[in-house]
Design an enzyme around this catalytic site. Structure first.
Site, PDB file in Angstrom:
ATOM      1  CB  SER A 109    -135.977  -2.117 -18.318  1.00 20.37           C
ATOM      2  OG  SER A 109    -136.672  -3.126 -19.019  1.00 20.37           O
ATOM      3  CD  GLU A 207    -139.194   2.313 -21.046  1.00 13.32           C
ATOM      4  OE1 GLU A 207    -138.884   1.896 -22.180  1.00 13.32           O
ATOM      5  OE2 GLU A 207    -139.054   1.622 -20.027  1.00 13.32           O
ATOM      6  CG  HIS A 276    -136.119  -0.782 -23.555  1.00 15.20           C
ATOM      7  ND1 HIS A 276    -137.131  -0.296 -22.750  1.00 15.20           N
ATOM      8  CD2 HIS A 276    -135.615  -1.875 -22.920  1.00 15.20           C
ATOM      9  CE1 HIS A 276    -137.239  -1.074 -21.687  1.00 15.20           C
ATOM     10  NE2 HIS A 276    -136.334  -2.029 -21.754  1.00 15.20           N
TER      11      HIS A 276
END
Length: 305
Positions: A109, A207, A276
């Site tokens: 992330s 992502e 995620h």
């Protein structure tokens, strides 16, 4: 590239929060997971700090990272969570300290900014994988995701096929190159900085979470205009969670991907459970990998030595 040394039972891992403040209950719950792996855990001195959306001041978060890197007893650093904030400290990190003390660095992330900066500044292989408060400490953290931590103890070639999840081909082909990338919005935020993502000849993993199709379109367009898509050897479209459109009318996410990748000269596939999501397939970044649409397979070299 520098492969960090593998872990052994009894080793100590360091936990810091270089971005947002972790949920302390989930953080504490996650510690048992590493104890079960036979590892000791050292928490950063500032892990309890909060400053708005940050886990303490830039100086406090940076200090914890440097302290863990310099501690020879700490064999790996696993971050508590993402959120926001790693880009704020990128220009103050002691990259020579990291180069001289290579060790496992694990997260994803917002940690994408650190993955990119550290790899390009030092050559160290890092790991894109679930973190303590945001993943491991949750009740639904699954056994398959947990199993991927074994790659830190034994050098392991990872083999992603449709046994794990259905994969969709957007552009056919086969390519081999260094696996790079991570969170799309963080990769875009490196553009125009000293840590700008380098994609030439590489396999680009993308992502994200909470970005609807028009936002993803805008970020892919920025990568396109910056030449980052053109230069890549292949593209791995991983998990895009919570991407349902709220505007009407809207393109679907698949239509956005078709627009950018249907004529791509190298292989492009989507559907990888990386990001995620649960299960979360953890991967080393900076190693060589092979993406084949004919075999619907992503082969990834080991990340530790």
């Amino acid at each position: 590239m520098i492969h960090p040394m593998r872990l052994q039972k009894g080793d100590t891992i360091g936990v810091t929060a270089p971005a947002g403040p972790p949920d302390q209950e989930k953080l504490q719950r996650a510690l048992a997971f590493f104890n079960e792996l036979g590892l000791r855990v050292k928490l950063g001195r500032n892990i309890m700090k909060k400053l708005g959306f940050l886990a303490g001041t830039d100086e406090e978060r940076l200090s914890d990272l440097h302290e863990m890197m310099a501690d020879t007893k700490v064999k790996a650093i696993v971050f508590a969570r993402g959120g926001y904030g790693t880009g704020r400290i990128a220009d103050r990190i002691d990259y020579e300290l990291i180069r001289q003390n290579p060790k496992i660095i694990w997260g994803y992330s917002d940690i994408t900014y650190l993955h990119t900066a550290i790899r390009q500044q030092t050559g160290l292989i890092t790991f894109h994988g679930p973190m303590l408060a945001s993943d491991i400490g949750k009740n639904d953290f699954d056994p398959f995701s947990a199993q991927l931590f074994k790659q830190l103890f034994i050098p392991t070639q990872l083999d992603y096929t449709e046994v794990i999840s259905p994969l969709k081909v957007y552009a056919p082909g086969e390519a081999t190159g260094q696996l790079i990338g991570g969170n799309l919005s963080l990769l875009v935020s490196t553009l125009g900085t000293p840590y700008e993502l380098e994609t030439a000849g590489k396999l680009l993993l993308l992502e994200d979470i909470g970005e609807e199709p028009y936002r993803i379109d805008g970020m892919l367009n920025q990568l396109r205009l910056a030449g980052k898509l053109r230069d890549a050897a292949g593209v791995i479209l991983a998990d895009f969670a919570e991407a349902d459109p709220t505007v009407n009318p809207s393109l679907t996410l698949e239509e956005v991907f078709m627009d950018y990748f249907s004529a791509f000269p190298g292989p492009v596939m989507s559907g990888f459970k990386i990001g995620h999501c649960f299960p979360h397939f953890s991967v080393p970044l900076g190693v060589n990998a092979k993406l084949s649409t004919a075999e619907k397979r992503l082969l990834i070299e080991p990340g530790v030595r």
